[in-house]
Design an enzyme around this catalytic site. Structure first.
Site, PDB file in Angstrom:
ATOM      1  CG  HIS A 235      -1.869  -1.198   1.217  1.00 41.14           C
ATOM      2  ND1 HIS A 235      -2.630  -1.587   0.144  1.00 41.14           N
ATOM      3  CD2 HIS A 235      -2.077  -2.123   2.178  1.00 41.14           C
ATOM      4  CE1 HIS A 235      -3.273  -2.703   0.457  1.00 41.14           C
ATOM      5  NE2 HIS A 235      -2.945  -3.052   1.676  1.00 41.14           N
ATOM      6  NE  ARG A 292       0.360  14.701   2.502  1.00 38.34           N
ATOM      7  CZ  ARG A 292       0.583  13.746   1.609  1.00 38.34           C
ATOM      8  NH1 ARG A 292       1.128  14.050   0.437  1.00 38.34           N
ATOM      9  NH2 ARG A 292       0.255  12.492   1.844  1.00 38.34           N
TER      10      ARG A 292
HETATM   11  P1  ADP Z   1      -3.589   4.988   3.882  1.00 38.25           P
HETATM   12  O1  ADP Z   1      -4.115   6.360   4.171  1.00 38.25           O
HETATM   13  O2  ADP Z   1      -3.302   4.198   5.131  1.00 38.25           O
HETATM   14  O3  ADP Z   1      -2.467   4.978   2.894  1.00 38.25           O
HETATM   15  P2  ADP Z   1      -5.655   4.485   1.878  1.00 38.25           P
HETATM   16  O4  ADP Z   1      -7.077   4.535   2.242  1.00 38.25           O
HETATM   17  O5  ADP Z   1      -5.079   5.648   1.147  1.00 38.25           O
HETATM   18  O6  ADP Z   1      -4.790   4.182   3.202  1.00 38.25           O
HETATM   19  O7  ADP Z   1      -5.377   3.175   1.044  1.00 38.25           O
HETATM   20  C1  ADP Z   1      -4.072   2.804   0.696  1.00 38.25           C
HETATM   21  C2  ADP Z   1      -4.078   1.732  -0.371  1.00 38.25           C
HETATM   22  O8  ADP Z   1      -4.826   0.580   0.098  1.00 38.25           O
HETATM   23  C3  ADP Z   1      -4.758   2.106  -1.672  1.00 38.25           C
HETATM   24  O9  ADP Z   1      -3.906   2.807  -2.537  1.00 38.25           O
HETATM   25  C4  ADP Z   1      -5.154   0.741  -2.211  1.00 38.25           C
HETATM   26  O10 ADP Z   1      -4.038   0.105  -2.780  1.00 38.25           O
HETATM   27  C5  ADP Z   1      -5.538  -0.030  -0.965  1.00 38.25           C
HETATM   28  N1  ADP Z   1      -6.999   0.034  -0.701  1.00 38.25           N
HETATM   29  C6  ADP Z   1      -7.655   0.977  -0.015  1.00 38.25           C
HETATM   30  N2  ADP Z   1      -8.967   0.748   0.011  1.00 38.25           N
HETATM   31  C7  ADP Z   1      -9.187  -0.408  -0.675  1.00 38.25           C
HETATM   32  C8  ADP Z   1     -10.345  -1.193  -1.004  1.00 38.25           C
HETATM   33  N3  ADP Z   1     -11.560  -0.852  -0.602  1.00 38.25           N
HETATM   34  N4  ADP Z   1     -10.169  -2.326  -1.733  1.00 38.25           N
HETATM   35  C9  ADP Z   1      -8.924  -2.700  -2.139  1.00 38.25           C
HETATM   36  N5  ADP Z   1      -7.814  -2.008  -1.848  1.00 38.25           N
HETATM   37  C10 ADP Z   1      -7.923  -0.878  -1.127  1.00 38.25           C
END
Ligand code: ADP
Length: 667
Positions: A235, A292
């Site tokens: 991620h 940001r």
């Molecule tokens: P963080 O803020 O902890 O980085 P995010 O919500 O931005 O978390 O999600 C990070 C990553 O997790 C995304 O870029 C994607 O790869 C994966 N992800 C998030 N939500 C989902 C979902 N509903 N289904 C599959 N993968 C997800």
């Protein structure tokens, strides 16, 4: 416009903000920690002030002290970069209270997007599409479990306060939910002091597509197109590109409008990024908004020709957005690779240490390098171990890909491990070239991206020996030139002094294994003997590199020397060897003759010469092992072997005589 700003950050982003400020004639104030004395970002600014010790809590997170410095130095605004204080509502407010402009959104907008659950409720109200899920206040275990059942498995539990992938758990089945909830809560509690969670449908093979938005204080808002950041590891983004492959103009307009709606719903001002998760079909859902500038903003700059930091400064000083939606255009394709000091072979652990040698591809209109480190700098354990962002532009994606692959082969970093080869494999992978992108890409292609045990083949070892020969030749030329006798055969490095067969033996080590290479001199070419093969070779220096021809196959390579280390770069790969000849400290060496003694107690592994042999300076004579390390005993000068005292397998004591040589003159 401001006359002076303080940059409350370090590394590449501080350097990058300073560059635009200078272009606009704005004076800059740097702040730094003790670990960053003399860092590039400090040099890039007009003034610099020490914040405190290396840990961020004692330096870059000291908001009050930063504000005090800004006021004292006469700065009118603070640019927070990304990370550290950039999404800190209290800091943004404290800036305003001190009469300073925070170059970012209003504190209320930061707060609105600070909680994933809260922001999702706001987005639902603004009709921005959301992943089916539960974002409610009620955190009762049984209720959450029932919500997960209703959504349908697999589901994703996310910490409401989350970031950096922390507090996230995928749940495949009904029975696994309670345990996963407990563990997500514990991680959320310890990371964010907040154990609230949300639940959403876990999408399979999704893409991460984000929209750059910009809004001014006069009510204008635009989207500056999308970035595809699907190439992630755990991620975390590894490679980003713009535009997103396969994006239709209609879908772009839909996603762009949804992002602008999201920004307007929270009265946003400045640069922001609305992150969406998209199914392969193109259906997209709001994930979160980062309030940001993003790390990967340069790919947007490369395809639009805009300077987003300039936009930030203009908007923060009250100006109108420089361009409106119908004036924005996409040109070509851009890719960004994050070059990290980390060790892909050890699960990407950060690699800490000094950068002994650094060469980058040449910056050009199509190749941009954003960095905060130079040769000689340290990658410390206190901060993100990013070395640079390498950004390339092409007329289309295939050209950008080729440029990226080529640029990566011109990147050399010695002293810390890097992900450079991993990035090269990534951008040259056929599935990446075919834009088969989703967030599981790296995991799925693990084997190809992280091949095990790729030992150097014969052509690599032969190239290394040729490089070593070129070093010796260049050194001999330097000595000859300073001796006043540039043509003296005594300074020739071609092994002429050996009677019948002119050759040199090189001794290297690769991952603890010894490698002996014999190079025979045959007029203008060479014959290279390796244990399993002989290769005929020519070599020519080109710039800092070598053009090598081995049995008719021609290629470029580079060899970097750092102490006894030799790093051979070829076609996006690097191999680290040790040159053993330089390691020896054998006996008294007077002029090539004398007694060669064991540098420490150990065992003789092999004897490489016979009594009566003529040997050249630096030629490997005998290999011994001591304390699990190999040591090669080399001839201190040209001479003849008079006596060999031990054979393979013999144990020897520190200081005993191993061989006796007669100096060449006496031989
Ligand atoms: P963080 O803020 O902890 O980085 P995010 O919500 O931005 O978390 O999600 C990070 C990553 O997790 C995304 O870029 C994607 O790869 C994966 N992800 C998030 N939500 C989902 C979902 N509903 N289904 C599959 N993968 C997800």
């Amino acid at each position: 416009m401001f006359e002076k700003i303080l940059i409350a950050n370090r590394g590449e982003i501080a350097v990058r903000v300073a560059r635009t400020a200078r272009l606009l004639g704005i004076k800059t104030v740097a702040v730094y920690s003790e670990a960053d004395r003399g860092a590039l970002h400090v040099e890039s600014c007009d003034e610099a002030y020490l914040l405190g010790a290396a840990p961020p809590r004692e330096s870059y997170l000291r908001g009050e002290r930063i504000i005090e410095i800004a006021v004292r130095s006469g700065a009118q605004a603070i640019h927070p970069g990304y990370g550290f204080l950039s999404e800190n509502e209290d800091f943004a407010r404290a800036c305003a209270d001190a009469g300073l402009v925070f170059i970012g959104p209003p504190p209320a907008a930061i707060r609105a997007m600070g909680s994933k659950s809260e922001s999702k409720r706001l987005m639902a109200a603004a009709s921005v599409p959301l992943v089916p899920g539960y974002h409610g206040e009620d955190q009762d275990d049984a209720l959450l479990h029932a919500e997960a059942d209703a959504i349908g498995y697999p589901v994703l539990i996310k910490a409401s306060a989350g970031g950096g992938g922390k507090g996230m758990r995928v749940v495949e089945r009904h029975e696994e939910f309670p345990a996963a909830l407990g563990s997500a809560r514990r991680e959320a509690k310890s990371s964010f002091a907040d154990d609230r969670v949300l639940i959403e449908k876990y999408l399979s093979e999704p893409r991460h597509i984000e929209i750059q938005v910009f809004a001014d204080t006069l009510g204008n808002a635009v989207y500056i197109f999308e970035r595809d950041c699907s190439i992630q590891r755990r991620h975390q983004k590894v490679l980003e590109e713009a535009p997103a492959p396969g994006m239709s103009p209609e879908r772009r307009a839909q996603m762009g409008s949804a992002a602008v709606a999201a920004a307007q719903a929270i009265e946003y001002v400045g640069a922001g990024t609305v992150e969406f998760i998209a199914e392969q079909s193109g259906t997209f859902y709001f994930m979160e908004m980062n309030t940001r500038l993003q790390v990967e903003h340069p790919v947007t700059e490369m395809i639009t020709g805009l300077d987003l930091v300039e936009w930030q400064l203009r908007v923060a000083s009250g100006e109108r957005l420089p361009l409106l939606q119908d004036q924005l255009r996409i040109r070509g394709h851009a890719l960004e690779a994050r070059v990290y000091a980390e060790d892909p072979e050890r699960n990407f652990l950060p690699s800490i240490g000094g950068i002994a040698h650094l060469r980058t591809p040449s910056p050009a209109a199509a190749v941009r390098i954003d960095t905060g480190v130079r040769e000689g700098d340290e990658i410390s354990a206190y901060y993100d171990p990013m070395i640079a962002k390498l950004i390339v532009h092409g007329e289309d994606r295939p050209q950008a890909l080729r440029r990226m692959a080529d640029a990566l082969t011109h990147y050399q970093v010695v002293g810390v491990n890097t992900n450079l080869e991993f990035l090269h494999r990534l951008v040259t992978h056929p599935a990446f070239a075919a834009a088969k992108l989703d967030t599981g890409f790296i995991g799925r292609h693990q084997e190809a991206l992280l091949p095990k045990n790729v030992a150097p083949d014969a052509t690599v070892v032969a190239s290394l020996a040729l490089a070593e020969l070129e070093f010796a030749r260049a050194a001999a030329r330097r000595v000859a030139q300073s001796s006043g006798e540039p043509n003296s055969p005594w300074f020739a490095a071609d092994g002429w002094w050996l009677n019948s067969d002119n050759h040199r033996i090189f001794s290297f080590e690769y991952q603890g294994k010894p490698l002996l290479v014999t190079v025979h001199f045959c007029g203008t070419s060479y014959l290279i003997d390796l244990p399993e093969i002989s290769l005929s070779a020519t070599v020519a220096a080109v710039g800092e590199g070598l053009r090598v021809n081995l049995d008719g196959e021609e290629f470029l390579c580079h060899c970097v020397r750092s102490g006894e280390d030799r790093i051979l770069y070829r076609q996006g790969r690097a191999w680290r060897f040790r040159h053993l000849d330089a390691l020896t400290h054998a006996g008294d060496s007077g002029g090539g003759g004398g007694h060669l003694t064991a540098p420490m107690s150990g065992a003789v592994i092999s004897v490489l010469v016979k009594v009566g042999d003529l040997v050249s300076a630096g030629q490997a004579l005998l290999v011994m092992e001591a304390m699990k390390m190999e040591h090669t005993i080399v001839a201190p000068g040209p001479g003849r072997v008079l006596r060999i005292a031990f054979g393979p397998g013999d144990q020897v004591k520190d200081g005993v005589e191993l061989l006796e040589l007669a100096a060449a003159e006496a031989a």
